[in-house]
Design an enzyme around this catalytic site. Sequence first.
Site, PDB file in Angstrom:
ATOM      1  N   THR A  19      -8.077  -2.349 -12.755  1.00  0.00           N
ATOM      2  CA  THR A  19      -7.343  -4.562 -13.093  1.00  0.00           C
ATOM      3  C   THR A  19      -8.190  -4.132 -14.603  1.00  0.00           C
ATOM      4  O   THR A  19      -7.502  -5.285 -15.462  1.00  0.00           O
ATOM      5  CB  THR A  19      -8.287  -5.150 -12.253  1.00  0.00           C
ATOM      6  OG1 THR A  19      -7.897  -4.362 -10.513  1.00  0.00           O
ATOM      7  CG2 THR A  19      -7.729  -6.378 -12.341  1.00  0.00           C
ATOM      8  N   LYS A  40       1.445  -6.518  -9.635  1.00  0.00           N
ATOM      9  CA  LYS A  40       0.459  -6.063  -8.411  1.00  0.00           C
ATOM     10  C   LYS A  40       1.263  -5.566  -7.514  1.00  0.00           C
ATOM     11  O   LYS A  40       1.540  -6.694  -6.238  1.00  0.00           O
ATOM     12  CB  LYS A  40      -1.077  -6.665  -7.878  1.00  0.00           C
ATOM     13  CG  LYS A  40      -1.269  -5.931  -7.398  1.00  0.00           C
ATOM     14  CD  LYS A  40      -2.689  -4.792  -8.063  1.00  0.00           C
ATOM     15  CE  LYS A  40      -2.939  -4.132  -6.454  1.00  0.00           C
ATOM     16  NZ  LYS A  40      -4.050  -3.334  -7.579  1.00  0.00           N
ATOM     17  N   ALA A 118      -2.058   0.388  -6.694  1.00  0.00           N
ATOM     18  CA  ALA A 118      -3.018  -0.290  -5.854  1.00  0.00           C
ATOM     19  C   ALA A 118      -3.952   1.469  -5.416  1.00  0.00           C
ATOM     20  O   ALA A 118      -3.273   2.666  -5.119  1.00  0.00           O
ATOM     21  CB  ALA A 118      -2.939  -0.050  -4.458  1.00  0.00           C
ATOM     22  N   GLY A 119      -5.410   1.218  -5.779  1.00  0.00           N
ATOM     23  CA  GLY A 119      -5.935   2.640  -5.157  1.00  0.00           C
ATOM     24  C   GLY A 119      -5.526   3.900  -6.183  1.00  0.00           C
ATOM     25  O   GLY A 119      -5.737   3.367  -7.718  1.00  0.00           O
TER      26      GLY A 119
HETATM   27  C1  DTB Z   1      -8.585  -1.868  -0.965  1.00  0.00           C
HETATM   28  C2  DTB Z   1      -7.943  -1.205  -2.215  1.00  0.00           C
HETATM   29  N1  DTB Z   1      -7.504  -2.906  -2.654  1.00  0.00           N
HETATM   30  C3  DTB Z   1      -6.316  -3.191  -2.994  1.00  0.00           C
HETATM   31  O1  DTB Z   1      -5.660  -3.546  -3.588  1.00  0.00           O
HETATM   32  N2  DTB Z   1      -6.237  -1.642  -3.785  1.00  0.00           N
HETATM   33  C4  DTB Z   1      -7.329  -0.329  -3.050  1.00  0.00           C
HETATM   34  C5  DTB Z   1      -7.198   0.030  -2.427  1.00  0.00           C
HETATM   35  C6  DTB Z   1      -7.192   1.222  -1.768  1.00  0.00           C
HETATM   36  C7  DTB Z   1      -6.236   2.264  -0.841  1.00  0.00           C
HETATM   37  C8  DTB Z   1      -6.971   4.233  -0.893  1.00  0.00           C
HETATM   38  C9  DTB Z   1      -6.680   4.883   0.436  1.00  0.00           C
HETATM   39  C10 DTB Z   1      -6.884   6.359  -0.089  1.00  0.00           C
HETATM   40  O2  DTB Z   1      -6.483   6.935  -1.656  1.00  0.00           O
HETATM   41  O3  DTB Z   1      -7.527   7.086   0.383  1.00  0.00           O
END
Ligand code: DTB
Length: 230
Positions: A19, A40, A118-119
Amino acid sequence: MAARRTAIVFGANTEVGKTLCSAALIKAGLRRFGRAAYLKPLQTGVDDDHAGDAALVKRYAAAGLGRCDTLHAWRAYASPHVAARQEGGQIPSDAELARAVSGWMRAGDEPFGVVETAGGCLSPTATGRPQADAYAGLDVPALLVGDARLGGISCSLCAWEALVRRGFDVRSIIFVGDDAALGNAEAVRAVTGLGDGVLSTVAPPPLPEPLGGWLSETAECFDAVCASVL
Ligand SMILES: C[C@@H]1NC(=O)N[C@@H]1CCCCCC(=O)O
């Protein structure tokens, strides 16, 4: 309508500074084009204390930011597929998600846009499949935010390989951290062959906010990233 120039921001992991880098890239887009937009597509962990990354980018980027959107948001601080399952409601298919992002790229009149995933790059969409698969057909240049923590060399290289394997044009890799200590950028450079200007490290911002000083200090770096993704 022609699509705006758009970059997609992937992470080597969650909490690596996507971000921050998205906001800094938006700022660079504003310096270059005067207007910019942010999306997003999938957001989890939205609650009374955290309105989501779009709200952060809006605050960091300030004047000049045009569209600043979130497509799907869930309250659970979890992977999107878990949050979506827990909270019910319609689960967008990966094709619908990609179509919505593609439509967003064509909507509005901002000349430059940033899509923040995300992530990590293989973290799931709401269907449970990797995001990088869902977005592979968009044909937009990618910025990878590496993981500057201990253990981050491996997941940064895995992320880079996963993106390249799916046909992404990874134009820049940025680490947000203290590279002198761990040497993550140096190790990733040795394997990828990406040189200075393409692969960079920026110091983390002093937190809590404001980020004004950090955004100014990193302006030159993100101007180069912006140029790389055009
Ligand atoms: C919690 C956080 N919020 C968001 O929008 N992105 C992150 C999400 C992370 C997901 C990770 C899943 C994984 O790769 O284990």
